[in-house]
Each structure stands twice: as C-alpha cells, then as structure tokens.
Design an enzyme around this catalytic site. Structure first.
Site, PDB file in Angstrom:
ATOM      1  N   TYR A 242       0.827  -1.206   0.000  1.00  0.00           N
ATOM      2  CA  TYR A 242       0.000   0.000   0.000  1.00  0.00           C
ATOM      3  C   TYR A 242       0.863   1.259   0.000  1.00  0.00           C
ATOM      4  O   TYR A 242       0.485   2.284  -0.584  1.00  0.00           O
ATOM      5  CB  TYR A 242      -0.964  -0.054   1.186  1.00  0.00           C
ATOM      6  CG  TYR A 242      -1.925  -1.212   1.022  1.00  0.00           C
ATOM      7  CD1 TYR A 242      -3.029  -1.104   0.191  1.00  0.00           C
ATOM      8  CD2 TYR A 242      -1.667  -2.444   1.619  1.00  0.00           C
ATOM      9  CE1 TYR A 242      -3.876  -2.180  -0.017  1.00  0.00           C
ATOM     10  CE2 TYR A 242      -2.505  -3.525   1.418  1.00  0.00           C
ATOM     11  CZ  TYR A 242      -3.612  -3.389   0.591  1.00  0.00           C
ATOM     12  OH  TYR A 242      -4.432  -4.455   0.378  1.00  0.00           O
ATOM     13  N   GLU A 243       2.022   1.172   0.623  1.00  0.00           N
ATOM     14  CA  GLU A 243       2.969   2.288   0.543  1.00  0.00           C
ATOM     15  C   GLU A 243       3.400   2.511  -0.907  1.00  0.00           C
ATOM     16  O   GLU A 243       3.492   3.652  -1.375  1.00  0.00           O
ATOM     17  CB  GLU A 243       4.185   2.000   1.418  1.00  0.00           C
ATOM     18  CG  GLU A 243       5.257   3.073   1.354  1.00  0.00           C
ATOM     19  CD  GLU A 243       6.455   2.791   2.254  1.00  0.00           C
ATOM     20  OE1 GLU A 243       7.453   3.526   2.138  1.00  0.00           O
ATOM     21  OE2 GLU A 243       6.384   1.840   3.064  1.00  0.00           O
ATOM     22  N   ARG A 244       3.651   1.419  -1.619  1.00  0.00           N
ATOM     23  CA  ARG A 244       4.130   1.538  -3.002  1.00  0.00           C
ATOM     24  C   ARG A 244       3.045   2.079  -3.935  1.00  0.00           C
ATOM     25  O   ARG A 244       3.331   2.882  -4.829  1.00  0.00           O
ATOM     26  CB  ARG A 244       4.648   0.181  -3.470  1.00  0.00           C
ATOM     27  CG  ARG A 244       5.971  -0.171  -2.817  1.00  0.00           C
ATOM     28  CD  ARG A 244       6.357  -1.635  -2.923  1.00  0.00           C
ATOM     29  NE  ARG A 244       7.628  -1.847  -2.226  1.00  0.00           N
ATOM     30  CZ  ARG A 244       8.137  -3.030  -1.922  1.00  0.00           C
ATOM     31  NH1 ARG A 244       7.479  -4.145  -2.251  1.00  0.00           N
ATOM     32  NH2 ARG A 244       9.285  -3.120  -1.281  1.00  0.00           N
TER      33      ARG A 244
END
Length: 384
Positions: A242-244
């Site tokens: 989700y960060e990416r």
C-alpha cells in the site's frame, strides 16, 4: 477504475484545503525545512481525510482503497513533495498494519488518534546498514517478562523528529532471518528514544527526516502488533504494497501538476517570434511527457481495480511503483528543460519538482528492488 462523484467531492474538499491552508505557506516551510505538522494533521483529521479506508469503529470512513489512491493523487496539488510525503506516511505507511493486524486496544490507543490527527506516526524500518533488505535489520528487541527491551538505530525516518509513535520492526529471534522479525508500536516519549540528528536532503525539504536512536527502550508486550512475535516481516511486506501504490499515485499527481504548469509557461514564453509551445520540438517534448503520464495513470488504475476485485497483484504493484516513479523523473526533467535557464533557478517551481521527484525511485523500494519482485513473480531468476 474511474473516479465517481464521491471521489470527486473528496478531491474538491482536499484541493480547497490545499489552496487555502497549505500552498500559501509552502515557500516558507521549504525554507525553514519543516512545517507545522500537528496543526496540518489536526485539520486533515477534522476533514476526515486521515482515515478514509480505516474502520468506522476507530473514526475512519471504511471506504474502499480507491479513495486512498484518489487522495494520494490529489495531494500532488501541493506545491512541494515534502508535505504530501509526511501525510502519506500517516495514512499509508505507519498505520495500515496497525489497522489490519493490531488488537482492538492497540487500535484504540494509536489508530484512533492517528485518524483524528492528534498523534503523528512514523514507520521505522530502514537502518544505517539495512533498507530494502528488511530481513537484515540489526535493531533487537529482547523480552523481559511483559516488556521488550529495544536497542538499535533507525535511519531516513520521515516524521521522525515530530512523531508521537513509531511503527517499528525489530529482530526478536536473532539468527532466524525474516522469521524472527516483529513489529511494535513505540511511543517516542519512552526513555531511551531520541532523535540522533535531523538530516538535510536534496529535496522534500519541508518534511523532517531523522535518525532515531533506541537505547534500552522498554516497550510493553501489549504494544507488539498482533501480540504474537515473528509476524513483523509478513506484516511489513503487506504494508509495503500500500505504501508503493500510494507512492505511484503521488507520482501521477505531482507529475500532472508540473506538466500543467509547464504547458502554461510554454504558451506564454516567446522565442524566435512566437510562443515556444508553437515550436514543434517543444510541442513534441510535452506530448511525449503527457503520453507517459497517462500510461502511468492507466497502470496505477488497472492495478487498483484488481485490488478492488479481490486480487493481490504484487508484481503489478511493483510495476506501477517503479514505472510511475521513473515517469515522474523523466517528466520533471523534460519540464525543467522546457523552462531553460529559468528551470535551473531556485525561484522556479519546476526546480523543486525536479528535486523532489528523485526520492520516488528510492523510497518504498528502489527501482532495482521492484525489478527483483517483478522477476520473482514472473518465475525469472532475480540473481542474488
């Protein structure tokens, strides 16, 4: 995937906030190399923007993941990359694993105030000698009854100088590699937690970045996310996805902003008797940049669509992160070139966009790490 009326209303609310309460101050914050994070986060919390996909039970809105992507993309409207990065840490880096794997008590103590903007979080994975190689971290947590004693150093920590809590990964079973990693919630006012130094950066200047020292820090067992040791690596790998995607969305939003400003400049700037936009070479440079932008957006949206339909497309997430970061860097470089000498001046927004973009190919996994992930998912040897 497409944005509905509800997405568009969210984006209007966020853009209004950015225009009225962030962009008028960006130059000042960039020069000071900090911004009033607690004030900004509190306002975002009041607007309901820090918990779009988080459970309603803890103050979130329980919306699907596309709303988080819409927010990350819209934050590209901010006139710098540092402030959106700090916000993204709060929404997509320091709290997803807490929301997904934390206990009710942990969510009540940390997630609720994070959604309200009352507490700022930081994700602490990277170390002086370990970044994307999470299994090689050296920070240790040793259990002593109902307390874990944590020792180590964390490096390149966004929000690190002002965070109220850290989502921290540490080795709890040395010699076990990734199987011995656990994830903790660490209050920054605990004894032994200190900011060793704040770090000066090439770009993202308004976002604080710090090295954090952890010396015999007593962390309650109740702060071990999920309460079961050895789960931290899988929790962080899940959180990385989700960060990416948030990073990919930020790249699209920031690229769109600077391209729009550059097109407007090219229509006004005259050379050889006409606007430079009328020169074919400039027009084609901008056309190529716009094409790449739309390709990145399409890849991002296609990947999000798959998530919304129950898939876990790790390879495509890495593709979107890598391609959108590279696209943003190429686009920013093209835009700076269109500005000519003015593009190299500190006073011109494109110079800041160019500097800020460079981190996107490093943070949340370098281009090379993304290629390793993609190759492995394709069944291709990724070398070492």
């Amino acid at each position: 995937m497409h944005y509905s009326h509800e997405h568009q209303e969210l984006q209007k609310t966020l853009k209004r906030f950015i225009d009225e309460e962030i962009n008028p101050h960006v130059d000042e914050w960039e020069a000071a190399e900090e911004f009033p994070a607690h004030t900004v986060f509190k306002r975002l919390g009041e607007l309901g923007l820090l918990g779009l996909t988080k459970p309603e039970k803890y103050g979130g809105m329980a919306l699907d993941y596309s709303f988080s992507v819409a927010m990350a993309e819209t934050l590209g409207h901010v006139a710098c990359g540092g402030v959106p990065m700090a916000i993204g840490v709060q929404t997509d880096m320091a709290t997803p694993a807490l929301a997904e794997f934390g206990t009710d008590e942990q969510r009540e103590r940390y997630l609720r105030p994070a959604i309200a903007g009352e507490k700022i979080g930081a994700i602490t994975v990277s170390e002086p000698d370990a970044g994307s190689d999470v299994a090689s971290i050296s920070t240790r947590a040793v259990r002593d009854g109902e307390t874990w004693i944590v020792n180590g150093r964390k490096m390149f920590i966004t929000n690190g100088a002002r965070a109220d809590f850290l989502t921290l990964v540490a080795q709890t079973e040395p010699g076990s590699g990734y199987r011995g990693i656990s994830m903790f919630l660490v209050d920054t006012d605990l004894p032994g937690v200190s900011v060793s130094r704040t770090l000066k950066k090439l770009g993202m200047c308004s976002s604080d970045t710090a090295e954090i020292a952890l010396d015999d820090v007593p962390v309650p067992h109740a702060n071990l996310i999920g309460l079961e040791p050895g789960q931290g690596f899988s929790q962080q790998m899940w959180q990385f996805q989700y960060e990416r995607l948030a990073s990919a969305a930020a790249c699209v939003g920031q690229a769109e902003k600077i391209l729009g400003e550059t097109i407007a400049y090219a229509r006004e700037r005259r050379a050889f008797g006409k606007p430079i936009a009328d020169h074919q070479v400039i027009a084609h440079m901008l056309a190529d940049a716009a094409t790449e932008l739309e390709a990145g957006r399409a890849l991002l949206y296609a990947t999000v669509w798959r998530i919304l339909h129950g898939e876990y497309p790790v390879a495509e997430i890495s593709m979107a992160k890598k391609y959108c970061a590279q696209m943003q860097n190429r686009l920013a470089d093209t835009c700076l070139q269109v500005y000519g000498g003015y593009g190299y001046m500190e006073e011109t927004p494109v110079s800041r966009a160019w500097r800020d973009a460079r981190l996107q190919r490093i943070g949340a996994g370098t281009d090379q790490i993304m290629n390793n992930v993609i190759a492995k998912r394709l069944g291709i040897s990724a070398g070492d």
